[in-house]
Design a protein around this motif. Sequence first.
Motif, PDB file in Angstrom:
ATOM      1  N   GLN A  42     -17.093  21.192 -36.950  1.00 61.00           N
ATOM      2  CA  GLN A  42     -16.384  21.119 -38.233  1.00 61.00           C
ATOM      3  C   GLN A  42     -17.197  20.332 -39.253  1.00 61.00           C
ATOM      4  O   GLN A  42     -17.237  20.690 -40.442  1.00 61.00           O
ATOM      5  CB  GLN A  42     -15.010  20.480 -38.026  1.00 61.00           C
ATOM      6  CG  GLN A  42     -14.045  21.372 -37.250  1.00 61.00           C
ATOM      7  CD  GLN A  42     -12.804  20.642 -36.778  1.00 61.00           C
ATOM      8  OE1 GLN A  42     -12.608  19.462 -37.085  1.00 61.00           O
ATOM      9  NE2 GLN A  42     -11.954  21.327 -36.028  1.00 61.00           N
ATOM     10  N   LYS A  43     -17.840  19.276 -38.813  1.00 59.47           N
ATOM     11  CA  LYS A  43     -18.702  18.494 -39.705  1.00 59.47           C
ATOM     12  C   LYS A  43     -19.892  19.338 -40.165  1.00 59.47           C
ATOM     13  O   LYS A  43     -20.310  19.274 -41.334  1.00 59.47           O
ATOM     14  CB  LYS A  43     -19.198  17.240 -38.983  1.00 59.47           C
ATOM     15  CG  LYS A  43     -20.015  16.313 -39.862  1.00 59.47           C
ATOM     16  CD  LYS A  43     -20.444  15.061 -39.101  1.00 59.47           C
ATOM     17  CE  LYS A  43     -21.273  14.151 -39.998  1.00 59.47           C
ATOM     18  NZ  LYS A  43     -21.732  12.923 -39.264  1.00 59.47           N
ATOM     19  N   LEU A  44     -20.424  20.144 -39.259  1.00 56.95           N
ATOM     20  CA  LEU A  44     -21.531  21.039 -39.595  1.00 56.95           C
ATOM     21  C   LEU A  44     -21.113  22.016 -40.690  1.00 56.95           C
ATOM     22  O   LEU A  44     -21.861  22.242 -41.651  1.00 56.95           O
ATOM     23  CB  LEU A  44     -21.969  21.799 -38.334  1.00 56.95           C
ATOM     24  CG  LEU A  44     -23.187  22.711 -38.449  1.00 56.95           C
ATOM     25  CD1 LEU A  44     -24.455  21.876 -38.639  1.00 56.95           C
ATOM     26  CD2 LEU A  44     -23.312  23.590 -37.203  1.00 56.95           C
ATOM     27  N   TRP A  45     -19.915  22.601 -40.550  1.00 52.23           N
ATOM     28  CA  TRP A  45     -19.406  23.531 -41.576  1.00 52.23           C
ATOM     29  C   TRP A  45     -19.239  22.822 -42.918  1.00 52.23           C
ATOM     30  O   TRP A  45     -19.591  23.347 -43.963  1.00 52.23           O
ATOM     31  CB  TRP A  45     -18.059  24.101 -41.137  1.00 52.23           C
ATOM     32  CG  TRP A  45     -18.118  25.047 -39.986  1.00 52.23           C
ATOM     33  CD1 TRP A  45     -19.148  25.852 -39.628  1.00 52.23           C
ATOM     34  CD2 TRP A  45     -17.068  25.285 -39.025  1.00 52.23           C
ATOM     35  NE1 TRP A  45     -18.825  26.581 -38.503  1.00 52.23           N
ATOM     36  CE2 TRP A  45     -17.554  26.256 -38.123  1.00 52.23           C
ATOM     37  CE3 TRP A  45     -15.790  24.775 -38.850  1.00 52.23           C
ATOM     38  CZ2 TRP A  45     -16.791  26.726 -37.062  1.00 52.23           C
ATOM     39  CZ3 TRP A  45     -15.016  25.244 -37.795  1.00 52.23           C
ATOM     40  CH2 TRP A  45     -15.515  26.206 -36.903  1.00 52.23           C
ATOM     41  N   GLU A  46     -18.649  21.616 -42.846  1.00 53.26           N
ATOM     42  CA  GLU A  46     -18.343  20.898 -44.083  1.00 53.26           C
ATOM     43  C   GLU A  46     -19.624  20.478 -44.799  1.00 53.26           C
ATOM     44  O   GLU A  46     -19.734  20.639 -46.023  1.00 53.26           O
ATOM     45  CB  GLU A  46     -17.489  19.670 -43.758  1.00 53.26           C
ATOM     46  CG  GLU A  46     -16.989  18.936 -44.984  1.00 53.26           C
ATOM     47  CD  GLU A  46     -16.047  17.799 -44.647  1.00 53.26           C
ATOM     48  OE1 GLU A  46     -15.612  17.097 -45.570  1.00 53.26           O
ATOM     49  OE2 GLU A  46     -15.749  17.609 -43.442  1.00 53.26           O
ATOM     50  N   GLU A  47     -20.579  19.944 -44.069  1.00 53.21           N
ATOM     51  CA  GLU A  47     -21.819  19.472 -44.694  1.00 53.21           C
ATOM     52  C   GLU A  47     -22.601  20.615 -45.320  1.00 53.21           C
ATOM     53  O   GLU A  47     -23.273  20.431 -46.345  1.00 53.21           O
ATOM     54  CB  GLU A  47     -22.682  18.749 -43.660  1.00 53.21           C
ATOM     55  CG  GLU A  47     -22.121  17.399 -43.227  1.00 53.21           C
ATOM     56  CD  GLU A  47     -22.953  16.747 -42.148  1.00 53.21           C
ATOM     57  OE1 GLU A  47     -23.796  17.455 -41.534  1.00 53.21           O
ATOM     58  OE2 GLU A  47     -22.764  15.537 -41.907  1.00 53.21           O
ATOM     59  N   ARG A  53     -20.222  28.926 -49.334  1.00 50.96           N
ATOM     60  CA  ARG A  53     -21.492  29.662 -49.398  1.00 50.96           C
ATOM     61  C   ARG A  53     -21.319  31.113 -48.965  1.00 50.96           C
ATOM     62  O   ARG A  53     -21.823  32.033 -49.611  1.00 50.96           O
ATOM     63  CB  ARG A  53     -22.521  28.960 -48.498  1.00 50.96           C
ATOM     64  CG  ARG A  53     -23.931  29.480 -48.633  1.00 50.96           C
ATOM     65  CD  ARG A  53     -24.903  28.542 -47.957  1.00 50.96           C
ATOM     66  NE  ARG A  53     -24.593  28.371 -46.553  1.00 50.96           N
ATOM     67  CZ  ARG A  53     -24.978  29.246 -45.604  1.00 50.96           C
ATOM     68  NH1 ARG A  53     -25.673  30.305 -45.934  1.00 50.96           N
ATOM     69  NH2 ARG A  53     -24.690  29.021 -44.347  1.00 50.96           N
ATOM     70  N   VAL A  54     -20.576  31.322 -47.878  1.00 49.49           N
ATOM     71  CA  VAL A  54     -20.369  32.686 -47.381  1.00 49.49           C
ATOM     72  C   VAL A  54     -19.531  33.493 -48.369  1.00 49.49           C
ATOM     73  O   VAL A  54     -19.842  34.656 -48.662  1.00 49.49           O
ATOM     74  CB  VAL A  54     -19.688  32.655 -45.996  1.00 49.49           C
ATOM     75  CG1 VAL A  54     -19.271  34.058 -45.565  1.00 49.49           C
ATOM     76  CG2 VAL A  54     -20.638  32.052 -44.958  1.00 49.49           C
ATOM     77  N   SER A  55     -18.491  32.873 -48.904  1.00 51.51           N
ATOM     78  CA  SER A  55     -17.623  33.590 -49.838  1.00 51.51           C
ATOM     79  C   SER A  55     -18.381  33.988 -51.099  1.00 51.51           C
ATOM     80  O   SER A  55     -18.222  35.105 -51.604  1.00 51.51           O
ATOM     81  CB  SER A  55     -16.422  32.719 -50.208  1.00 51.51           C
ATOM     82  OG  SER A  55     -15.517  33.431 -51.010  1.00 51.51           O
ATOM     83  N   GLU A  56     -19.220  33.082 -51.601  1.00 53.14           N
ATOM     84  CA  GLU A  56     -19.983  33.399 -52.811  1.00 53.14           C
ATOM     85  C   GLU A  56     -21.028  34.478 -52.551  1.00 53.14           C
ATOM     86  O   GLU A  56     -21.326  35.293 -53.432  1.00 53.14           O
ATOM     87  CB  GLU A  56     -20.663  32.129 -53.336  1.00 53.14           C
ATOM     88  CG  GLU A  56     -19.681  31.122 -53.938  1.00 53.14           C
ATOM     89  CD  GLU A  56     -20.363  29.839 -54.378  1.00 53.14           C
ATOM     90  OE1 GLU A  56     -21.556  29.652 -53.997  1.00 53.14           O
ATOM     91  OE2 GLU A  56     -19.731  29.028 -55.074  1.00 53.14           O
TER      92      GLU A  56
END
Length: 874
Positions: A42-47, A53-56
Amino acid sequence: MAAKKAAEGAKQEDGKYKHTVDLPKTSFGLRANSVMREPELQKLWEENQVLKRVSERNTGATFTLHDGPPYANGDLHMGHALNKVLKDIINRYKLLQNHKVSFIPGWDCHGLPIELKVLKSMDKATLNALTPIKLRQKAAKFAKVTVNAQMNSFKRIGIWADWDSPYLTLSPEYEAAQLEVFGQMVMRGYIYRGRKPVHWSPSSRTALAEAELEYSENHVSKSIYAAFKVTSPSSSGLLDEFLPNVCLAIWTTTPWTIPANAAVAVNPELSYAVVELQSVLESESTSGGKQQKLGSILSSGIEKPFIIVASDLVSVLESKWGVKLVIRKSFPGSVLEHCRYLHPVNGNECSVVIGGDYITTESGTGLVHTAPGHGQEDYLTGLKYGLPIVSPVDDEGNFTAEAGQFSGLSVLGAGNAAVVKYLDEHVSLILEEPYKHKYPYDWRSKEPTIFRATEQWFASVDGFRDAALDAIKRVTWVPSQGENRIVNMISGRSDWCISRQRTWGVPIPVFYHVDTQEPLITEETIEHIKAIVSDKGSDAWWYMKTEELLPDKYRDKASEYRKGTDTMDVWFDSGSSWAAVSAKRDGLNFPADVYLEGSDQHRGWFQSSLLTSIATTGKAPYSSVITHGFVLDKDGLKMSKSVGNVVDPEKVILGGKDSKKEPPYGADVLRLWVSSVDYTGDVLIGSEILRQMSDMYRKLRGTMRFLLANLHDWNPENSVPYSDLPKIDQYALFQLENVVASMKDSYDNYQFYKIYQTLQRFAIVGLSNFYFDVAKDRLYVGGRVSYTRKSCQTVLAAHLLYLVRAIAPIMPHLAEDIWQNLPFEHTLEDGSVAKFAFDLKWPDKNEEWCSVEKDDVDFLSVILEIFCICLLTS
């Protein structure tokens, strides 16, 4: 056997054959260690801001799942977990489908539950010094602390959302958007002030909406049959011969409303009869009770007592009352209109009136005691006949001075008993008996409510009911029966009472003339207050002076007005969320693509959102509505702390004090459980169910570990062309394509339990028990550069890349853990390397894999079936 011998040989001390065996190698552990690993991911995703990024980067259409706001007044329960995980599964799947996804979480922060919790936390001295603005500040602080706690819990479950920009119904911009909705409804003529009966909670001292009620099936009322003496018949003359000894018989479960009686209503379509009370039946031997009450009427000095009841109920009442009833004359109910009777308490003359089809012969007497101040049907009948709306009850549920000798008594307690006693002493009581039935309770205080006429603000649903019903037809409802449910609710609902007599909420922006009490509410006043609230928040209504709150043109008359003290119903708060979020924020759709909440929200958020949106925009705020059931314990019972059957989502994830009884399963096991249940009905959870989910999770993890471990030396450039693969490998890809297509169909139709079933069957039977088993010889001893090993690895790599995407919406931590242990790089279409599992898109359909000859499919399917049978019987 060859693999087994090779493995045994590899254990020899001299390692003579070690170089001939390619054993699995991977850093991906069989044990998840979820308590430590999931927060790291979860920290990896947040950082790395993976969601943003994926949505954009996605090039597909915007997808908006509008979050229904949970109430900010306590810790998360399993219902919250079910709800948010379902939403997260949908959002993550849409990301894989190349959609732009922005999920804005929300919280409902106003209302009585929070206000009551704040009040209960104070001592007497603090309460005595409490001002409205201090109470609001304390309530806001409490709500914000709860929001942060719930937010952290949602994050730990792995929910992806824009946590930095949630919507809170207490924020100034939200309150301003809500006032804009209110103002538009005022300008369209949908908001009015009136005196009519509403659900009133004496325990909370406020009006309630239908959605704020819960119905107790075990409520016992003090029901009575009473006789009201007829003083003059109708113009037909049909009753002349029975005067002055004839009475109207009524039945009520609320004796306390008798002082407010204004009429007796009958159904013109029913047949009524004058019956003579001849004697107490000898078969009735109960002491006191029926005999005593009827005996008092028989011995009251009336030569021949006659009572009017519905003809169809004569035999029932004869048995219930324990008397002999002889029919003397029958006639339609319409004949009774305008008959006059003596009010049993105040002695006034009242009329018999024609009611509606709510008057039946299913219970009672067929004649309905009518108090327009204490019932919806009574109120409508009262409007028809111009009856007075009497409601001698105060905010605390006590009789007022208008109730005479009952003044000060609680209508739900001593007052109710006092009215029954009075009727008995004045020879009006026929029978008193307990009556168990469904009764409305305040869902917050868990205390009974009453119907009480008060001055309130209402939204006139009649003004846009047809438009709402028409919009419902254009919405997709999952499950489909949800449409019928909300149609029935909208069709039959009365006007919406939107005012509350509490402090913690958005104010109804109205001023009252101090002399005439006429309300001042115009487009200018609303716009002015909306601008103030947008800048300062709704607290301004309480601390600013009237002249500051009024626009310039009214300033010189400020002394003639006072500001109102009512706040808006919290369902109006949350029902305006589409206006504050979906229709306001960039990157969101209005109407939203999906609303997803519990089935109880048909009478709550789904309905209030629909009504406010239809009234102001003419369209529904959602394109699809998905509903889920309630979470029950393993035995199908409602969870209760007092019973001790609560399953806490935090303990499921992190474990309890006794790790043997409450082991830490991690978020993905909880999410896997959500995917395994048919959420359209009520769902069960318990320790045994969670153990089963944990076992399934370990099997899936073992399956993915096998794939990773046997691809430790894999280079995608070594892939074997499909046409060169052995039949069994082609068949494996054929199976994979069909399984993933089936899972996609289930995702598209929100049938996640089918994904669970498909995945379970495929991972355990199709892969672990069949393909993996027959592949081991090729993988372990076929030779690292051999064609047979490369062809098998080609298939394994395809399974890994497909399955990691298929499971990612449900078990994102597992998917990411797999990806972070990927032994080779995977290049995306734009040439970049996929660093995270959600950099991938859902795999396109591979037509070549579907081209396996039917005879080959049939043959290999039979082999697989035989293999499975042997496995099961061994």
